[in-house]
Write a protein that holds these residues in place. Sequence first.
Motif, PDB file in Angstrom:
ATOM      1  N   ILE A  53       0.837  -1.199   0.000  1.00 32.94           N
ATOM      2  CA  ILE A  53       0.000   0.000   0.000  1.00 32.94           C
ATOM      3  C   ILE A  53       0.874   1.253   0.000  1.00 32.94           C
ATOM      4  CG2 ILE A  53      -1.649   1.347   1.372  1.00 32.94           C
ATOM      5  CD1 ILE A  53      -2.891  -1.383   2.202  1.00 32.94           C
ATOM      6  N   ALA A  54       1.930   1.251   0.811  1.00 35.71           N
ATOM      7  CA  ALA A  54       2.855   2.393   0.835  1.00 35.71           C
ATOM      8  C   ALA A  54       3.536   2.551  -0.521  1.00 35.71           C
ATOM      9  CB  ALA A  54       3.887   2.211   1.936  1.00 35.71           C
ATOM     10  N   GLY A  55       3.947   1.438  -1.117  1.00 33.70           N
ATOM     11  CA  GLY A  55       4.552   1.484  -2.448  1.00 33.70           C
ATOM     12  C   GLY A  55       3.595   2.020  -3.485  1.00 33.70           C
ATOM     13  N   PHE A  56       2.340   1.610  -3.382  1.00 38.82           N
ATOM     14  CA  PHE A  56       1.321   2.109  -4.308  1.00 38.82           C
ATOM     15  C   PHE A  56       1.183   3.617  -4.186  1.00 38.82           C
ATOM     16  CE2 PHE A  56      -3.074   3.524  -4.804  1.00 38.82           C
ATOM     17  CZ  PHE A  56      -3.264   3.260  -6.143  1.00 38.82           C
ATOM     18  N   LEU A  57       1.080   4.101  -2.958  1.00 42.28           N
ATOM     19  CA  LEU A  57       0.905   5.541  -2.751  1.00 42.28           C
ATOM     20  C   LEU A  57       2.092   6.328  -3.288  1.00 42.28           C
ATOM     21  CD1 LEU A  57      -0.693   5.593   0.801  1.00 42.28           C
ATOM     22  CD2 LEU A  57      -1.814   6.070  -1.378  1.00 42.28           C
ATOM     23  N   LEU A  58       3.290   5.813  -3.060  1.00 43.25           N
ATOM     24  CA  LEU A  58       4.484   6.528  -3.513  1.00 43.25           C
ATOM     25  C   LEU A  58       4.695   6.417  -5.017  1.00 43.25           C
ATOM     26  CD1 LEU A  58       7.010   5.604  -0.698  1.00 43.25           C
ATOM     27  CD2 LEU A  58       5.995   7.830  -1.148  1.00 43.25           C
ATOM     28  N   LEU A  63       4.221   9.277  -7.868  1.00 45.69           N
ATOM     29  CA  LEU A  63       5.162   9.465  -8.970  1.00 45.69           C
ATOM     30  C   LEU A  63       4.441   9.707 -10.294  1.00 45.69           C
ATOM     31  CD1 LEU A  63       8.138   9.466  -9.809  1.00 45.69           C
ATOM     32  CD2 LEU A  63       7.921   7.023 -10.228  1.00 45.69           C
ATOM     33  N   MET A  64       3.439   8.897 -10.599  1.00 46.93           N
ATOM     34  CA  MET A  64       2.751   9.062 -11.879  1.00 46.93           C
ATOM     35  C   MET A  64       1.960  10.365 -11.934  1.00 46.93           C
ATOM     36  SD  MET A  64       3.759   6.771 -13.868  1.00 46.93           S
ATOM     37  CE  MET A  64       2.647   7.111 -15.205  1.00 46.93           C
ATOM     38  N   ASN A  65       1.269  10.717 -10.871  1.00 48.70           N
ATOM     39  CA  ASN A  65       0.544  11.990 -10.876  1.00 48.70           C
ATOM     40  C   ASN A  65       1.508  13.167 -10.918  1.00 48.70           C
ATOM     41  OD1 ASN A  65      -2.198  11.210 -11.001  1.00 48.70           O
ATOM     42  ND2 ASN A  65      -2.124  10.617  -8.861  1.00 48.70           N
ATOM     43  N   GLY A  66       2.652  13.047 -10.246  1.00 55.80           N
ATOM     44  CA  GLY A  66       3.673  14.087 -10.318  1.00 55.80           C
ATOM     45  C   GLY A  66       4.242  14.212 -11.718  1.00 55.80           C
ATOM     46  N   SER A 106      -2.270   5.534 -18.305  1.00 60.51           N
ATOM     47  CA  SER A 106      -1.165   5.083 -17.458  1.00 60.51           C
ATOM     48  C   SER A 106      -1.597   4.752 -16.040  1.00 60.51           C
ATOM     49  CB  SER A 106      -0.054   6.136 -17.440  1.00 60.51           C
ATOM     50  OG  SER A 106      -0.548   7.354 -16.902  1.00 60.51           O
ATOM     51  N   VAL A 107      -2.062   5.726 -15.307  1.00 56.75           N
ATOM     52  CA  VAL A 107      -2.330   5.535 -13.879  1.00 56.75           C
ATOM     53  C   VAL A 107      -3.431   4.498 -13.635  1.00 56.75           C
ATOM     54  CG1 VAL A 107      -3.086   6.666 -11.755  1.00 56.75           C
ATOM     55  CG2 VAL A 107      -1.503   7.835 -13.286  1.00 56.75           C
ATOM     56  N   ILE A 108      -4.519   4.582 -14.371  1.00 59.92           N
ATOM     57  CA  ILE A 108      -5.641   3.676 -14.125  1.00 59.92           C
ATOM     58  C   ILE A 108      -5.279   2.224 -14.441  1.00 59.92           C
ATOM     59  CG2 ILE A 108      -7.999   3.104 -14.849  1.00 59.92           C
ATOM     60  CD1 ILE A 108      -8.448   6.205 -14.959  1.00 59.92           C
ATOM     61  N   PRO A 109      -4.679   1.904 -15.615  1.00 60.14           N
ATOM     62  CA  PRO A 109      -4.280   0.504 -15.842  1.00 60.14           C
ATOM     63  C   PRO A 109      -3.223   0.016 -14.859  1.00 60.14           C
ATOM     64  CG  PRO A 109      -4.321   1.712 -17.910  1.00 60.14           C
ATOM     65  CD  PRO A 109      -4.518   2.707 -16.822  1.00 60.14           C
ATOM     66  N   MET A 110      -2.253   0.880 -14.512  1.00 56.95           N
ATOM     67  CA  MET A 110      -1.226   0.466 -13.553  1.00 56.95           C
ATOM     68  C   MET A 110      -1.851   0.208 -12.182  1.00 56.95           C
ATOM     69  SD  MET A 110       1.991   2.857 -14.701  1.00 56.95           S
ATOM     70  CE  MET A 110       2.644   2.883 -13.071  1.00 56.95           C
ATOM     71  N   THR A 111      -2.830   0.993 -11.809  1.00 54.43           N
ATOM     72  CA  THR A 111      -3.523   0.779 -10.538  1.00 54.43           C
ATOM     73  C   THR A 111      -4.258  -0.550 -10.550  1.00 54.43           C
ATOM     74  OG1 THR A 111      -3.755   3.151 -10.181  1.00 54.43           O
ATOM     75  CG2 THR A 111      -5.261   1.718  -8.966  1.00 54.43           C
ATOM     76  N   MET A 112      -4.918  -0.861 -11.657  1.00 53.45           N
ATOM     77  CA  MET A 112      -5.625  -2.141 -11.764  1.00 53.45           C
ATOM     78  C   MET A 112      -4.667  -3.314 -11.603  1.00 53.45           C
ATOM     79  SD  MET A 112      -8.192  -1.596 -14.941  1.00 53.45           S
ATOM     80  CE  MET A 112      -9.593  -0.515 -14.886  1.00 53.45           C
ATOM     81  N   VAL A 113      -3.544  -3.258 -12.273  1.00 59.15           N
ATOM     82  CA  VAL A 113      -2.560  -4.341 -12.180  1.00 59.15           C
ATOM     83  C   VAL A 113      -2.005  -4.429 -10.761  1.00 59.15           C
ATOM     84  CG1 VAL A 113      -0.276  -5.111 -12.944  1.00 59.15           C
ATOM     85  CG2 VAL A 113      -1.939  -4.272 -14.614  1.00 59.15           C
ATOM     86  N   TYR A 114      -1.637  -3.307 -10.193  1.00 57.78           N
ATOM     87  CA  TYR A 114      -1.043  -3.283  -8.856  1.00 57.78           C
ATOM     88  C   TYR A 114      -1.998  -3.851  -7.814  1.00 57.78           C
ATOM     89  CZ  TYR A 114       2.232  -1.602  -5.327  1.00 57.78           C
ATOM     90  OH  TYR A 114       3.145  -1.533  -4.311  1.00 57.78           O
TER      91      TYR A 114
END
Length: 128
Positions: A53-58, A63-66, A106-114
Motif C-alpha cells: 500500500i505504501a509502495g502504491f501511494l508513492l 510518482l505518476m501523478n507528479g 497510465s495511472v488507471i491501468p497500472m492501478t488495476m494491475v497493482y
Amino acid sequence: MELSRVVLLALILARLEKLPVRLLLRKAFWNDFRTRCAAYLGRNWPHVLLAQIAGFLLLVYGLMNGLIAVIVNEGTVRMAAEMAGFGHDKREAASNAMVYFLKNMSVIPMTMVYLARMIGFGDERVNA
C-alpha cells in the motif's frame, strides 16, 4: 468509458492468470481464486500488504501523478490548445483533457494491475 475499464480489467486479470478471458467467467476459477487469495493474504498480512500500500501511494499515485503534472504544464497546454485551434479561454479544458488522457492511459491501468497483484492475482496455484 466504464465498459472499456471493465474489459481492460478482464484482460489484465486473464493476462496475470495466464488464462483465456472466457475462463474468468467460470465458477470454478473464482472458487480456486478465493482459496488462493485467502492463502496469499494470510501469508502477507500485515507487513507485506502494508508495504505494498505504501509502495502504491508513492510509486503509482505520487510518482505518476507528479509526472503528469510535469508533462501537463502551461507550455504544453498552450501548444496543444494552439494546435487544436482553441482560444485562450479553452486552455483549462485542454489541460483537463490532457490530464484525463494521460491518467486513462497510465495511472488507471497500472492501478488495476497493482491492486490485482496485491490480492494475489497471478500468484502461484495453491493446492486446496
